[in-house]
Design a protein around this motif. Sequence first.
Motif, PDB file in Angstrom:
ATOM      1  N   UNK A  48       0.828  -1.206   0.000  1.00  0.00           N
ATOM      2  CA  UNK A  48       0.000   0.000   0.000  1.00  0.00           C
ATOM      3  C   UNK A  48       0.861   1.255   0.000  1.00  0.00           C
ATOM      4  N   UNK A  49       1.978   1.228   0.693  1.00  0.00           N
ATOM      5  CA  UNK A  49       2.870   2.392   0.706  1.00  0.00           C
ATOM      6  C   UNK A  49       3.411   2.655  -0.705  1.00  0.00           C
ATOM      7  N   UNK A  50       3.779   1.569  -1.418  1.00  0.00           N
ATOM      8  CA  UNK A  50       4.272   1.719  -2.788  1.00  0.00           C
ATOM      9  C   UNK A  50       3.167   2.215  -3.710  1.00  0.00           C
ATOM     10  N   UNK A  51       1.972   1.653  -3.592  1.00  0.00           N
ATOM     11  CA  UNK A  51       0.862   2.071  -4.454  1.00  0.00           C
ATOM     12  C   UNK A  51       0.540   3.548  -4.258  1.00  0.00           C
ATOM     13  N   UNK A  52       0.559   4.017  -3.028  1.00  0.00           N
ATOM     14  CA  UNK A  52       0.271   5.434  -2.760  1.00  0.00           C
ATOM     15  C   UNK A  52       1.377   6.331  -3.319  1.00  0.00           C
ATOM     16  N   UNK A  53       2.628   5.911  -3.160  1.00  0.00           N
ATOM     17  CA  UNK A  53       3.736   6.691  -3.712  1.00  0.00           C
ATOM     18  C   UNK A  53       3.651   6.723  -5.236  1.00  0.00           C
ATOM     19  N   UNK A  54       3.336   5.575  -5.841  1.00  0.00           N
ATOM     20  CA  UNK A  54       3.223   5.505  -7.304  1.00  0.00           C
ATOM     21  C   UNK A  54       2.045   6.337  -7.798  1.00  0.00           C
ATOM     22  N   UNK A  55       0.962   6.382  -7.023  1.00  0.00           N
ATOM     23  CA  UNK A  55      -0.189   7.192  -7.417  1.00  0.00           C
ATOM     24  C   UNK A  55       0.161   8.677  -7.414  1.00  0.00           C
ATOM     25  N   UNK A  56       1.013   9.093  -6.463  1.00  0.00           N
ATOM     26  CA  UNK A  56       1.441  10.490  -6.431  1.00  0.00           C
ATOM     27  C   UNK A  56       2.215  10.861  -7.697  1.00  0.00           C
ATOM     28  N   UNK A  57       2.835   9.862  -8.321  1.00  0.00           N
ATOM     29  CA  UNK A  57       3.570  10.071  -9.577  1.00  0.00           C
ATOM     30  C   UNK A  57       2.726   9.729 -10.793  1.00  0.00           C
ATOM     31  N   UNK A  58       1.430   9.419 -10.580  1.00  0.00           N
ATOM     32  CA  UNK A  58       0.476   9.076 -11.640  1.00  0.00           C
ATOM     33  C   UNK A  58       0.821   7.771 -12.348  1.00  0.00           C
ATOM     34  N   UNK A  59       1.568   6.907 -11.650  1.00  0.00           N
ATOM     35  CA  UNK A  59       1.878   5.593 -12.196  1.00  0.00           C
ATOM     36  C   UNK A  59       0.757   4.603 -11.901  1.00  0.00           C
ATOM     37  N   UNK A  60       0.085   4.787 -10.771  1.00  0.00           N
ATOM     38  CA  UNK A  60      -1.060   3.969 -10.395  1.00  0.00           C
ATOM     39  C   UNK A  60      -2.232   4.886 -10.058  1.00  0.00           C
TER      40      UNK A  60
END
Length: 327
Positions: A48-60
């Motif tokens: 979840x930490x990775x998904x949230x970080x990736x979402x901040x970069x618009x990757x997820x």
Amino acid sequence: MFDLVAGFTYSQTIAACVELGLLELLAAGPLSVAEIAARLDVPVEGTERLLRAAAALKLTERLDASRWALGADGAALRGNQGIVEMVAHHRLLYADLADPVGLLRRGGGGGQLAHYWTYAERSGEGDGEDVAAYSRLMAASQPLVAQHILDSYGFAQHRRMLDVGGGEARFIRAVAARVPGLALSMFDLPAVGARAKAALVAEGLGDRVDIFGGSFFDDPLPTGHDLITLVRVLHDHDDAPALALLRAIHAALPPGGTLLIAEPMAGTRGAERSGDAYFGLYLWAMGSGRPRTATEIRAMLRAAGFTSSRLVSTALPLTVRIITATR
């Protein structure tokens, strides 16, 4: 200013997504955090930490309380295999930059990137195993560059082309597909040439391209070509060997022959960071070469004996700019 300071965490977030295969996983459709965690073999909290970080970069992108999907920039990243290969490759650069001051003080090279690019510290050397990794990387990152070059310059005006430092012949293959009447040759280290030959044969181009093996620092270049190309080669070499290469090309060309140089260049408007900040430190860690401005390259061409040179516009100068010179 904070984005400049925090940029390394953004890069490492992307690296984690690529290494774990997260983008490929989500390309098949949305999944819950628990499903993603199980597939990645990462604890739910870490996932979840990775998904949230990736979402901040618009990757997820989060769809609801538990499900996640591939984001717009994640889809773009996944669709560019050259960038994906580069992200994975940057593990070596990160290792060399762990102590940036030490890297600067020791004079460049001497680390993991220099070991990877075998020719950087052992000019003219390299067996099949040595050249395999960097040849694959160059081949993966070449298609977009080749497209911009072919869209910007009229190759059909020439009779015979020699690509110097052509790697696995990815650029040659692109030219062959676009300009059927052009005779094609390639010059690179023998081990690299063998890989190029295999790739050409696999695509039915084995009889279309002549492969010449040798070191362009130690061996004369083959003659009889009215166009010689250097695609992402010149900036890999320090000034003295780069000038020697330009002089060797000048000697190999007939009067009126053309040299085409295509690579990212320092001082490119809108891409200043990629020039001196990225390529400057990358090539220093590699142990050979430096980013040059178009003005510097044109001065080197004059010193090598070329009578004239000109800039050719490309659609994406950040990726590649073109200079042509006439003997």
